[in-house]
Design an enzyme around this catalytic site. Sequence first.
Site, PDB file in Angstrom:
ATOM      1  N   LYS A  38       0.965  -1.108  -0.104  1.00 34.72           N
ATOM      2  CA  LYS A  38       0.192   0.038   0.136  1.00 34.72           C
ATOM      3  C   LYS A  38       0.935   1.256   0.016  1.00 34.72           C
ATOM      4  CE  LYS A  38      -3.763   2.138   2.889  1.00 34.72           C
ATOM      5  NZ  LYS A  38      -4.646   1.784   3.858  1.00 34.72           N
ATOM      6  N   ASP A 132     -13.288  -0.093  11.320  1.00 37.42           N
ATOM      7  CA  ASP A 132     -13.932  -0.145   9.908  1.00 37.42           C
ATOM      8  C   ASP A 132     -14.288  -1.537   9.602  1.00 37.42           C
ATOM      9  OD1 ASP A 132     -15.106   0.945   7.691  1.00 37.42           O
ATOM     10  OD2 ASP A 132     -13.118   1.255   6.803  1.00 37.42           O
TER      11      ASP A 132
END
Length: 274
Positions: A38, A132
Amino acid sequence: MGTHRRLGGYRLLDEIGRGSTAVVYLAMDLCGREVAVKELSPELAGEPEAVTRLAREMSAQARVRSEYVARLLGGEVAAERPHVAMEYVPGCPLNDLIPAYGPMRHDRLVRFARRLALALGDVHDAGVLHRDVAPGNVIVMGDRPTLIDFGIAHEAGAAQITRRGMVVGTPAYLAPELIEGERATTASDVFSWAATVAYAATGRPPFGRGSLHGVCFRILRGHADLDGVPEPLARLLRPAFRRDPSRRPPARWLAGALADGDRVTLKGDRVVAA
């Protein structure tokens, strides 16, 4: 990607995800293993706040050890191109799997729910809040879920940089206290676990679709749609959806109750394993 590129010690093979702040690549490490890398978007690479968030994500994920959570492998947040590397998880995101193949059923659904609860229990045992848990952040292979994306996770005792009116996370799966601007807790993650499992069981977000205002209103009113969720699973989701966070069972308990299958029953205000 037309030509192979490198980032740190990783060879980038293909772009597999893109968001507002970062790009995720399938990559290969020096040992020839596939990994997920990422990278902060170029326009954010020099922004101290964005780099701090990436460092917080790396720190939180590094603490967690679980067979149902993507493992952090490394990264360089102070580099010219800030990035983190994680275990590459093959499979399909739950929010793509269910529309394509329909809701999960029977033992597969129970195993999925239990393993996702185990993942969350491991996260919480490490002193981390995920914040999340949602279908887009659960990769499924068979009935095996893997929890990914610690982008807004943090250590349980850390300061939380949210304020009233700021919604952080996937709105349709957020606990009511987060919508009201209160602090996240392990119970907030449990609420999101229940919403994600309900989606896997029915193919519908339990608080409906449509406007953000309408979804948040239904969450705050406790109007969870569990039609089609089989018993005894529904009997575990109901207490996980309780408005008062202190009355929700912990993730580790839910995993144990799911292992007991049909022996899960309700006694007054409590769910017990008979």
